[in-house]
Design a protein around this motif. Structure first.
Motif, PDB file in Angstrom:
ATOM      1  N   GLY A 173       3.245  17.640  44.709  1.00 36.31           N
ATOM      2  CA  GLY A 173       1.956  18.381  45.047  1.00 36.31           C
ATOM      3  C   GLY A 173       2.501  18.782  45.746  1.00 36.31           C
ATOM      4  N   ALA A 174       2.357  20.436  45.626  1.00 34.99           N
ATOM      5  CA  ALA A 174       2.817  22.276  47.151  1.00 34.99           C
ATOM      6  C   ALA A 174       2.016  22.550  47.726  1.00 34.99           C
ATOM      7  CB  ALA A 174       3.757  22.704  46.296  1.00 34.99           C
ATOM      8  N   VAL A 175       2.138  23.423  48.925  1.00 36.61           N
ATOM      9  CA  VAL A 175       1.583  23.775  49.608  1.00 36.61           C
ATOM     10  C   VAL A 175       1.981  25.168  49.839  1.00 36.61           C
ATOM     11  CG1 VAL A 175      -1.051  22.960  50.072  1.00 36.61           C
ATOM     12  CG2 VAL A 175       1.156  22.828  51.481  1.00 36.61           C
ATOM     13  N   THR A 176       1.838  26.189  49.771  1.00 39.92           N
ATOM     14  CA  THR A 176       2.050  27.584  50.033  1.00 39.92           C
ATOM     15  C   THR A 176       1.746  27.274  51.149  1.00 39.92           C
ATOM     16  OG1 THR A 176       3.348  28.468  47.738  1.00 39.92           O
ATOM     17  CG2 THR A 176       3.086  29.521  49.831  1.00 39.92           C
ATOM     18  N   LEU A 177       2.273  28.259  52.234  1.00 39.20           N
ATOM     19  CA  LEU A 177       1.559  28.606  53.430  1.00 39.20           C
ATOM     20  C   LEU A 177       1.983  30.030  53.786  1.00 39.20           C
ATOM     21  CD1 LEU A 177       2.566  25.520  55.759  1.00 39.20           C
ATOM     22  CD2 LEU A 177       0.559  25.570  53.898  1.00 39.20           C
ATOM     23  N   GLN A 178       0.563  29.804  54.261  1.00 43.75           N
ATOM     24  CA  GLN A 178       1.029  32.079  54.333  1.00 43.75           C
ATOM     25  C   GLN A 178       1.875  32.918  55.936  1.00 43.75           C
ATOM     26  OE1 GLN A 178      -3.713  33.063  55.399  1.00 43.75           O
ATOM     27  NE2 GLN A 178      -3.426  34.214  53.385  1.00 43.75           N
ATOM     28  N   LYS A 179       1.865  30.947  57.061  1.00 46.23           N
ATOM     29  CA  LYS A 179       3.294  31.263  57.953  1.00 46.23           C
ATOM     30  C   LYS A 179       4.237  30.378  57.423  1.00 46.23           C
ATOM     31  CE  LYS A 179       1.136  30.296  61.536  1.00 46.23           C
ATOM     32  NZ  LYS A 179       1.105  30.075  63.381  1.00 46.23           N
ATOM     33  N   TYR A 180       5.262  30.398  58.202  1.00 46.97           N
ATOM     34  CA  TYR A 180       6.301  29.832  58.424  1.00 46.97           C
ATOM     35  C   TYR A 180       6.220  29.002  59.063  1.00 46.97           C
ATOM     36  CZ  TYR A 180       7.858  32.971  54.964  1.00 46.97           C
ATOM     37  OH  TYR A 180       8.076  34.537  53.849  1.00 46.97           O
ATOM     38  N   ILE A 181       7.144  27.731  58.866  1.00 47.87           N
ATOM     39  CA  ILE A 181       6.138  26.366  59.331  1.00 47.87           C
ATOM     40  C   ILE A 181       8.414  25.818  59.863  1.00 47.87           C
ATOM     41  CG2 ILE A 181       4.348  25.817  59.470  1.00 47.87           C
ATOM     42  CD1 ILE A 181       5.202  23.071  57.564  1.00 47.87           C
ATOM     43  N   SER A 182       8.500  24.691  60.884  1.00 48.74           N
ATOM     44  CA  SER A 182       9.384  24.006  61.049  1.00 48.74           C
ATOM     45  C   SER A 182       9.282  22.667  61.854  1.00 48.74           C
ATOM     46  CB  SER A 182      11.199  24.521  61.612  1.00 48.74           C
ATOM     47  OG  SER A 182      10.337  25.001  62.828  1.00 48.74           O
ATOM     48  N   SER A 183       8.138  22.849  62.995  1.00 50.33           N
ATOM     49  CA  SER A 183       7.959  21.474  63.693  1.00 50.33           C
ATOM     50  C   SER A 183       7.517  20.603  62.338  1.00 50.33           C
ATOM     51  CB  SER A 183       6.870  22.150  64.019  1.00 50.33           C
ATOM     52  OG  SER A 183       5.750  21.971  63.896  1.00 50.33           O
TER      53      SER A 183
ATOM     54  N   HIS B 188       0.615  19.423  56.986  1.00 52.91           N
ATOM     55  CA  HIS B 188       0.077  19.430  55.759  1.00 52.91           C
ATOM     56  C   HIS B 188       0.880  19.052  54.709  1.00 52.91           C
ATOM     57  CE1 HIS B 188      -0.940  23.762  56.619  1.00 52.91           C
ATOM     58  NE2 HIS B 188       0.203  23.682  57.981  1.00 52.91           N
ATOM     59  N   ALA B 189       1.712  17.856  55.089  1.00 57.71           N
ATOM     60  CA  ALA B 189       1.849  16.320  54.079  1.00 57.71           C
ATOM     61  C   ALA B 189       0.835  15.938  53.766  1.00 57.71           C
ATOM     62  CB  ALA B 189       3.192  15.925  54.624  1.00 57.71           C
ATOM     63  N   LYS B 190       0.441  15.634  55.509  1.00 58.03           N
ATOM     64  CA  LYS B 190      -0.798  14.131  54.972  1.00 58.03           C
ATOM     65  C   LYS B 190      -1.703  15.282  53.975  1.00 58.03           C
ATOM     66  CE  LYS B 190      -0.951  11.871  59.934  1.00 58.03           C
ATOM     67  NZ  LYS B 190      -1.521  12.072  60.519  1.00 58.03           N
ATOM     68  N   LYS B 191      -2.245  15.937  54.466  1.00 57.80           N
ATOM     69  CA  LYS B 191      -3.657  17.136  53.043  1.00 57.80           C
ATOM     70  C   LYS B 191      -2.365  16.906  52.004  1.00 57.80           C
ATOM     71  CE  LYS B 191      -4.649  20.448  56.019  1.00 57.80           C
ATOM     72  NZ  LYS B 191      -4.838  22.077  56.613  1.00 57.80           N
ATOM     73  N   LEU B 192      -1.349  16.942  51.595  1.00 52.92           N
ATOM     74  CA  LEU B 192      -0.507  16.684  49.996  1.00 52.92           C
ATOM     75  C   LEU B 192      -1.100  14.981  49.757  1.00 52.92           C
ATOM     76  CD1 LEU B 192       1.843  18.807  50.224  1.00 52.92           C
ATOM     77  CD2 LEU B 192       0.381  19.409  49.183  1.00 52.92           C
ATOM     78  N   LEU B 193      -0.800  14.641  50.646  1.00 54.37           N
ATOM     79  CA  LEU B 193      -0.839  12.957  50.547  1.00 54.37           C
ATOM     80  C   LEU B 193      -2.362  12.548  50.031  1.00 54.37           C
ATOM     81  CD1 LEU B 193       0.283  10.279  50.071  1.00 54.37           C
ATOM     82  CD2 LEU B 193       0.420   9.967  52.674  1.00 54.37           C
ATOM     83  N   GLN B 194      -3.383  13.086  51.109  1.00 59.69           N
ATOM     84  CA  GLN B 194      -4.480  12.875  50.438  1.00 59.69           C
ATOM     85  C   GLN B 194      -5.098  13.128  49.299  1.00 59.69           C
ATOM     86  OE1 GLN B 194      -5.338  11.321  53.197  1.00 59.69           O
ATOM     87  NE2 GLN B 194      -7.661  10.462  52.889  1.00 59.69           N
ATOM     88  N   THR B 195      -4.720  14.306  48.932  1.00 59.94           N
ATOM     89  CA  THR B 195      -4.792  14.262  47.311  1.00 59.94           C
ATOM     90  C   THR B 195      -4.721  13.730  46.149  1.00 59.94           C
ATOM     91  OG1 THR B 195      -3.004  16.054  46.607  1.00 59.94           O
ATOM     92  CG2 THR B 195      -5.511  16.777  48.175  1.00 59.94           C
ATOM     93  N   GLU B 196      -3.445  12.922  46.942  1.00 58.06           N
ATOM     94  CA  GLU B 196      -2.685  11.691  45.979  1.00 58.06           C
ATOM     95  C   GLU B 196      -3.032  10.385  46.062  1.00 58.06           C
ATOM     96  OE1 GLU B 196      -0.935  12.963  43.240  1.00 58.06           O
ATOM     97  OE2 GLU B 196      -0.667  14.969  43.697  1.00 58.06           O
ATOM     98  N   LEU B 197      -4.164   9.919  47.404  1.00 58.28           N
ATOM     99  CA  LEU B 197      -4.571   8.726  47.536  1.00 58.28           C
ATOM    100  C   LEU B 197      -5.968   9.233  47.173  1.00 58.28           C
ATOM    101  CD1 LEU B 197      -2.461   7.608  50.133  1.00 58.28           C
ATOM    102  CD2 LEU B 197      -1.369   6.782  47.483  1.00 58.28           C
TER     103      LEU B 197
END
Length: 628
Positions: free
Chosen positions: A389-399, A406-415
């Motif tokens: 599952g993937a998201v493309t954000l409007q801002k660039y991130i690295s922290s 955002h990963a949590k949201k993605l995981l949430q959609t899978e679980l």
DNA sequence: GCGGATCAC
DNA sequence: TATGGTGATCCGC
């Protein structure tokens, strides 16, 4: 390998694998491929003599074109270290010499020395099977610091002959030795011998080499095992010599043709060697030039895999046009980490794993000064299914915080895992690029037994060409101005299905899911389109009314007037599908135009955040995507 | 842009 | 007991 009892090896592998989750998944995949092959056979059979004649003409003209632009003037050298990891380990521990040894673990071995290979090890064989084949096998854990060190030593030698050599991997490199040969007025053989001696002197390791007019061929010489280990093979810059070598070459030896492609070519077209590929050029041309993307890219001179490479592979071998596929990765496009762990149904544990991965990923990114905006979560279930599952954000991130959020949201959609195919979403059809992939629903009652395996993946795209620093991965100065430049982040996570007491619930769960994939994803497509009539014209009312563009026609009864793709008249279903594609494309354009003007992007992000209450679980399933 | 697949090492 | 990790690309939505 000589003297390997192949039958015994096969039997052992089968006995060890049979009935396992892994094995079942392999069977599932094979069934899928079989269906694909059956479909292609039907397409082949439906080609008329006229169709074949047409495609033969197309194929022949391309062949003539390619032949005329052939360049056999360069001398390329491909160097491959012999059993590299294993050899390095033996250097640092000489007592291993002469004994069967493998680098890796009980789960997977990366390399085995030649003593061990006599027992019939294959690439990517799990350690426990290898040990079954060879009980006295010694395992050595991987140590990349060592391999990097020795790799650097070899590269120092390579640089003497081609300062711009291309590193394929730690133990592989391509060198253009045309200039060296010319300057010193020597044959390539001499250079190769000298280089190999030099490598051995500097490292104590042996390597094998192939010399040919282009990289692809040079590498193939290594694949062919005629020069391994510790050997070399020179293919002269002569058309006949090249053709002779290539004609009997099994297609599988060629980089880019793996297990699946080999299977398709064999079972659909009866192609085993490169020469046979040429003999089937009309069929290949007919079946592999259908993709719109392929045509578009071909026009841009980019070579799509099937359209060109397979159709005219034998000629590309001579041409070296294939280079870009093997060329050095100038800059990375993604960064990731993933871990496989034993099955679990513990969501808290999963989140913990994900935190660890997010931190690892963030650290890796910061080390390289990267940031990104597309985050991908990868999940592997205990039945070895892989989902992303993937998201493309409007801002660039690295922290790590941003990644994790955002990963949590993605995981949430899978679980939790659900096989409910009614949870359709059309969001990605209408608003491409919309990040909101959640659909709130009540918490699922079912157990979602997961195990896990998490991965974080960060990718970077669209580099600014002005950022020259970026081209050099060893240059650390590029960090400063990059943050808001064009980078992308991906993060992934793998989860394996849990395999515990509630077995029944889970497995039925999964069976359901598998069925959805198998029965609808491939066929449903055609069925949906067949509802239309048999006309070759695209006559959708909506299309006519909302976008007054030209109507699609089949020029000369073969060519699509909109994109140039060719389809024989007998490919009725495919033509309908193709019409539908153009329709969908237009609708999508239209929709996104409306969407863009009416919904400010800022708001879209807000709605995303709101629609994602943590407490709820989401049941959206990926299988659904395939079903419309 | 997304998701599934394939491939290489 | 047990089948990896990283990165890239392609296809078909």
């Amino acid at each position: 390998m000589e003297g390997v009892d192949k039958e015994k090896v096969q039997r052992v592998v089968y006995e060890m694998s049979k009935g396992s989750k892994y094995f079942q998944n392999e069977e599932r995949k094979e069934a899928f491929i079989k269906q694909k092959i059956d479909n292609m056979r039907i397409q082949c059979a439906s080609l008329s003599q006229a169709d074949l004649a047409h495609y033969q003409k197309v194929a022949d003209s391309r062949i003539v074109e390619l032949e005329s632009s052939r360049d056999l003037s360069r001398i390329w050298l491909h160097v491959d270290m012999d059993a590299f990891y294993a050899a390095v380990e033996t250097l640092s521990n000489p007592t291993l010499k002469g004994k069967p040894m493998a680098v890796g673990s009980m789960s997977m071995i990366s390399t085995a020395n030649y003593e061990a290979r006599k027992f019939g090890f294959r690439a990517a064989m799990p350690g426990f099977i290898a040990r079954k084949l060879c009980p006295e096998l010694i395992f050595v854990p991987t140590d990349f610091n060592k391999y990097n060190y020795y790799s650097d030593l070899t590269r120092k030698v390579f640089r003497r002959y081609d300062p711009n050599f291309i590193a394929g991997s730690l133990d592989e490199a391509y060198l253009d030795i045309t200039e060296v040969c010319r300057e010193r007025n020597v044959k390539s053989e001499e250079i190769v011998q000298e280089l190999r001696a030099g490598v051995n002197e500097e490292t104590g390791l042996t390597c094998s080499a192939g010399v040919a007019p282009n990289r692809l061929l040079a590498k193939v010489l290594g694949f062919s095992d005629i020069n391994k280990p510790n050997g070399e093979y020179v293919l002269p810059n002569d058309r006949m010599a090249v053709m002779t070598f290539v004609s009997s070459l099994p297609i599988r030896k060629i980089g880019g043709i793996g297990k699946v492609t080999e299977n398709i070519l064999k079972r659909v077209f009866g192609i085993n060697t490169c020469e046979q590929m040429l003999g089937k050029s009309s069929y290949l041309c007919a079946l592999f030039s259908q993709s719109t993307a392929g045509i578009k890219r071909a026009a841009e001179n980019i070579i799509p895999k099937f359209t060109f490479i397979l159709s005219f592979f034998i000629l590309f071998l001579l041409l070296d046009t294939y280079h870009h596929l093997f060329s050095q990765v100038r800059f990375r496009k993604s960064i990731s980490n993933e871990r496989t762990f034993s099955a679990t149904k513990d969501e808290v544990l999963l989140h913990k794993k994900m935190e660890e991965l997010a931190e690892m990923l963030s650290a890796d990114m910061q080390k390289e000064g990267l940031c990104g905006r597309t985050l991908t979560l990868k999940l592997k279930t205990a039945s070895f299914e892989v989902r992303t599952g993937a998201v493309t954000l409007q801002k660039y991130i690295s922290s790590s915080e941003d990644i994790l959020k955002h990963a949590k949201k993605l995981l949430q959609t899978e679980l939790p895992i659900s096989s409910d195919p009614t949870q359709k979403t059309i969001t990605n059809f209408i608003t491409s690029g919309d990040v909101n992939r959640n659909c709130s629903s009540f918490p699922d009652v079912a157990d979602h037994d997961f195990v896990s395996n998490s991965e974080t993946d960060l990718s970077i795209d669209s580099w600014q060409t002005s950022q020259l620093d970026w081209r050099d991965p060893f240059d650390g100065n590029h960090l400063s101005d990059v943050d808001y430049q064009s980078c992308i982040v991906q993060k992934s996570d793998c989860v394996e299905e849990v395999q515990t007491s509630s077995n029944d619930a889970t497995s039925s769960h999964y069976n359901g899911f598998t069925e959805v994939l198998g029965s609808t994803s491939y066929q449903g497509k055609f069925e949906g389109i067949n509802v239309k009539n048999g006309s070759n014209l695209l006559e959708d009312e909506r299309l006519d009314s909302c976008c007054q563009e030209k109507t699609m026609l089949w020029l000369n009864d073969y060519k699509c007037s909109l994109c140039g793709i060719e389809l024989p008249p007998s490919f009725v279903a495919e033509r309908l599908e193709h019409s539908d594609f153009h329709l969908a494309e237009k609708l999508q354009k239209e929709e996104s135009r409306i969407h863009q003007t009416s919904v400010p992007s800022q708001r879209r992000m807000e709605s995303l955040d709101k629609a994602n209450p943590r407490s709820k679980s989401c049941r959206r399933k990926k299988a659904v995507i395939h079903t419309y």
